[in-house]
Design an enzyme around this catalytic site. Structure first.
Site, PDB file in Angstrom:
ATOM      1  N   SER A 296       0.828  -1.193   0.000  1.00 22.22           N
ATOM      2  CA  SER A 296       0.000   0.000   0.000  1.00 22.22           C
ATOM      3  C   SER A 296       0.871   1.255   0.000  1.00 22.22           C
ATOM      4  O   SER A 296       2.077   1.198   0.224  1.00 22.22           O
ATOM      5  CB  SER A 296      -0.911  -0.002   1.228  1.00 22.22           C
ATOM      6  OG  SER A 296      -0.129  -0.008   2.416  1.00 22.22           O
ATOM      7  N   GLN A 297       0.217   2.383  -0.236  1.00 26.41           N
ATOM      8  CA  GLN A 297       0.946   3.652  -0.265  1.00 26.41           C
ATOM      9  C   GLN A 297       1.488   4.009   1.115  1.00 26.41           C
ATOM     10  O   GLN A 297       2.587   4.549   1.237  1.00 26.41           O
ATOM     11  CB  GLN A 297       0.035   4.768  -0.777  1.00 26.41           C
ATOM     12  CG  GLN A 297       0.721   6.102  -0.974  1.00 26.41           C
ATOM     13  CD  GLN A 297       1.852   6.048  -1.974  1.00 26.41           C
ATOM     14  OE1 GLN A 297       1.713   5.440  -3.021  1.00 26.41           O
ATOM     15  NE2 GLN A 297       2.965   6.681  -1.664  1.00 26.41           N
ATOM     16  N   SER A 298       0.747   3.703   2.174  1.00 29.30           N
ATOM     17  CA  SER A 298       1.234   3.995   3.529  1.00 29.30           C
ATOM     18  C   SER A 298       2.471   3.173   3.852  1.00 29.30           C
ATOM     19  O   SER A 298       3.402   3.661   4.499  1.00 29.30           O
ATOM     20  CB  SER A 298       0.131   3.699   4.543  1.00 29.30           C
ATOM     21  OG  SER A 298      -0.297   2.350   4.435  1.00 29.30           O
ATOM     22  N   ARG A 315      -3.702   7.689  -3.916  1.00 30.55           N
ATOM     23  CA  ARG A 315      -3.722   6.422  -3.187  1.00 30.55           C
ATOM     24  C   ARG A 315      -3.915   6.638  -1.695  1.00 30.55           C
ATOM     25  O   ARG A 315      -4.595   5.853  -1.038  1.00 30.55           O
ATOM     26  CB  ARG A 315      -2.430   5.650  -3.469  1.00 30.55           C
ATOM     27  CG  ARG A 315      -2.351   5.082  -4.875  1.00 30.55           C
ATOM     28  CD  ARG A 315      -1.164   4.158  -5.043  1.00 30.55           C
ATOM     29  NE  ARG A 315       0.103   4.881  -5.057  1.00 30.55           N
ATOM     30  CZ  ARG A 315       0.658   5.374  -6.146  1.00 30.55           C
ATOM     31  NH1 ARG A 315       0.065   5.236  -7.319  1.00 30.55           N
ATOM     32  NH2 ARG A 315       1.819   6.001  -6.088  1.00 30.55           N
TER      33      ARG A 315
END
Length: 628
Positions: A296-298, A315
């Site tokens: 994921s982007q995080s 995102r």
């Protein structure tokens, strides 16, 4: 899974088992080495059950929740709830509970006090040397006392226990070699095994352990009977959630199957999946993962820092929106979730799983929260149906293979071989090779602080020659290795901070600078030359170009970027012009040249003839005045 025995899978649904199959099931227990063993009778009565009689069936249907205050482990009753709670916290209850789990009978409170007093008196009179050889636990003392019959009014555990225990009541509970209790949970797999005469020898029925609660897992046969003797299965439901890669799928599954008589089996879905009854289901997708990048982007932000691109911003927004969508769905399904027997969650990361725990609907220690004990694919409604069928249908499994125990002689041989001094260790294990492996790993990962501390600890020079030299003939030093592999950060650190020699040459006569083909790495050498100064070494031998400061390099980079942008824009304009000309040429070829219109020449006299006399007189006067 074996395919020798073929059964109708519709008969294997755990919440609606065929009566013959249910009556034929017998729980299988294993010891610590996966050898099949028999449970003690006292424990077997709690975990297994034979055929269901009509009387038992009626009792199961009319069962009620007990409101009496008593302790079955200690066989005592209480008048107040506070007395019961304090009893459960006492050492007396803990001791009797352990004895009950081992298959022995509990003792009374008076005998427990006698044992504790005797224990205290023995510990007070015995010496430290003698007391160190004995066990300090109350359990061992009780076993010794009861076997010698030295305490009055104390039940003899040998004579009061069942005959099958013999003179040693605990030998059937524990494996003598591994000291592991015999249990149906020692399968070392995700399933519990059951015997049945409906399948061939050497095969078992298997049910996933995650389908049971912690309490019912201790008596799975009784739980199976309760599932199949329930009057109305429509009230029993479970929740299924899958989330990963921005995809989400959730459903509330009823334990009662749908009627599929007469349905035709489809290619993409089985009859069992068609019978799955979802009271509610929902799927949605958010763009949270960059294609072919993974994660994921995080997660990318935490690993490599926050990116500022438009895609990363989108995102991040979608991740927050996905959490909000799931939270809103949980609010909507709250009446169902409060009545669920099981809540299965598949989340690829801890962040995805935190969506459910942080929502406030579920606690981390909720027994209903479980994971899927098998791999699943992309979250869809079809995948939820497949997972539910995988969970709720009996599986035919082969008998687990026992673990082989090596003989003591083999262990002694190995131990003696290990204890023998190795003569060839000095020849085969060179400390220089070990240092080389560690140094190269640190250079690859650009761990400069760890590299410096490792070299100081082991007193290694910065110009250490990597070993074996035959393997590192082209890159004899760390600076050579960093240059060839274009690790520009380590090039600058090795030169500027650690003062490596840039003039050392390999077997081909090349210094480190000649091994790199990257412009950024070459500029790292030039920056290091600028930082160290011209008096540091003979830079001509190192072949490093003219010194450049970081500011000069940044200006060069900006200039090159502008030139590239200008080249790109000019190339785009030329391409557009060529496309425009090509388009015009295509239009002309389609339309053709055509015929030009003939324009008739009108003389002045023909024009005047069309005018009246007054108009002709006025035009003549106008032309005369203009000529003047």
């Amino acid at each position: 899974m074996s395919t020798q025995t073929k059964l109708d899978k519709n008969r294997l649904y755990v919440y609606d088992l065929d009566e013959k199959i249910l009556n034929s099931l017998k729980l299988v227990a294993f010891d610590g080495l996966l050898n099949e063993a028999e449970l003690p009778k006292s424990i077997e009565d709690l975990t297994t059950s034979s055929t269901i009689s009509e009387k038992d069936l009626q009792q199961l249907k009319n069962k009620q929740v007990s409101t009496s205050l008593n302790c079955s482990a200690c066989q005592v009753s209480f008048e107040k709830l506070d007395d019961e709670r304090t009893h459960f916290k006492s050492d007396f209850h803990t001791y009797n509970l352990k004895k009950t789990l081992k298959g022995s009978l509990p003792i009374s409170l008076e005998n427990f006090h006698v044992i504790t007093e005797k224990k205290n008196n023995q510990s007070a009179h015995e010496d430290d040397s003698s007391s160190s050889d004995e066990d300090n636990s109350i359990e061992d003392d009780v076993d010794i006392v009861t076997k010698n019959n030295t305490i009055t009014n104390t039940p003899n555990l040998e004579t009061d226990s069942d005959d099958e225990f013999g003179s040693q009541p605990f030998t059937h509970n524990y494996n003598s070699e591994t000291d592991v209790p015999i249990s149906h949970l020692n399968t070392r797999s995700a399933e519990i095994y059951f015997k049945s005469n409906q399948i061939s020898d050497g095969q078992y029925f298997g049910i996933y352990k995650n389908l049971f609660s912690k309490q019912s897992l201790l008596k799975p046969m009784q739980e199976l009977i309760d599932w199949n003797t329930s009057i109305d299965q429509t009230t029993s439901i479970s929740a299924l959630f899958m989330v990963g890669g921005g995809h989400f799928a959730g459903a509330i599954a009823s334990h009662q199957r749908a009627n599929i008589k007469g349905n035709i089996r489809k290619h993409d879905i089985s009859l069992q999946e068609q019978a799955v009854r979802f009271i509610e289901h929902k799927t949605f997708h958010r763009y949270t993962t960059r294609r072919k990048q993974g994660g994921s982007q995080s997660a990318m932000d935490n690993a490599k820092g926050k990116a500022n691109s438009a895609g990363s911003t989108l995102r991040r927004y979608n991740e927050a929106a996905l959490k909000a969508d799931i939270s809103n769905l949980l609010v909507e399904w709250k009446p169902y979730l409060e009545k669920c027997d099981n809540i299965f969650i598949r989340a690829r990361s801890s962040q995805d799983r935190r969506i459910f725990t942080e929502s406030g609907f579920f606690q981390k220690d909720d027994d209903r929260l479980k994971s899927f004990p098998f791999t699943t694919s992309r979250p869809t409604v079809g995948e939820l149906k497949r997972a539910w069928c995988e969970l709720t249908y009996l599986k035919i499994l082969n008998k687990p293979k026992p673990i082989e125990v090596r003989e003591n002689t083999d262990l002694l041989k190995k131990s003696t071989q290990q204890n023998k001094p190795k003569k060839e260790t000095k020849e085969t294990l060179d400390p220089g090779c070990e240092h080389t492996v560690n140094l190269i790993n640190l250079v690859k990962k650009a761990r400069a602080p760890l590299l410096i501390s490792y070299m100081k600890k082991n007193k290694i020079d910065i110009n250490f020659i990597l070993k074996p030299e035959s393997l590192y003939a082209n890159t004899p030093t760390m600076l050579h290795y960093a240059s060839q592999n274009n690790i520009k950060q380590m090039v600058n650190i090795l030169l500027s901070n650690m003062k490596a020699d840039p003039c050392i040459k390999n077997l081909s006569g090349k210094p480190p600078y000649d091994l790199t083909k990257s412009i950024t790495t070459q500029r790292a050498f030039q920056i290091a030359r600028y930082n160290l100064g011209e008096d540091y070494t003979s830079w001509e031998e190192s072949h490093i170009g003219e010194p450049l400061s970081r500011e000069a390099v940044e200006e060069l980079v900006k200039k090159e970027e502008k030139e590239k942008d200008a080249e790109v824009t000019s190339a785009i304009e030329e391409e557009l012009k060529s496309l425009k000309k090509q388009r015009e040429h295509e239009l002309e070829s389609k339309r053709g040249k055509g015929n030009t219109l003939g324009i008739a020449t009108i003389t002045q006299e023909q024009n005047l003839n069309s005018l009246s006399e007054d108009q002709r007189r006025k035009t003549n006067e106008r032309t005369k005045s203009q000529s003047r």
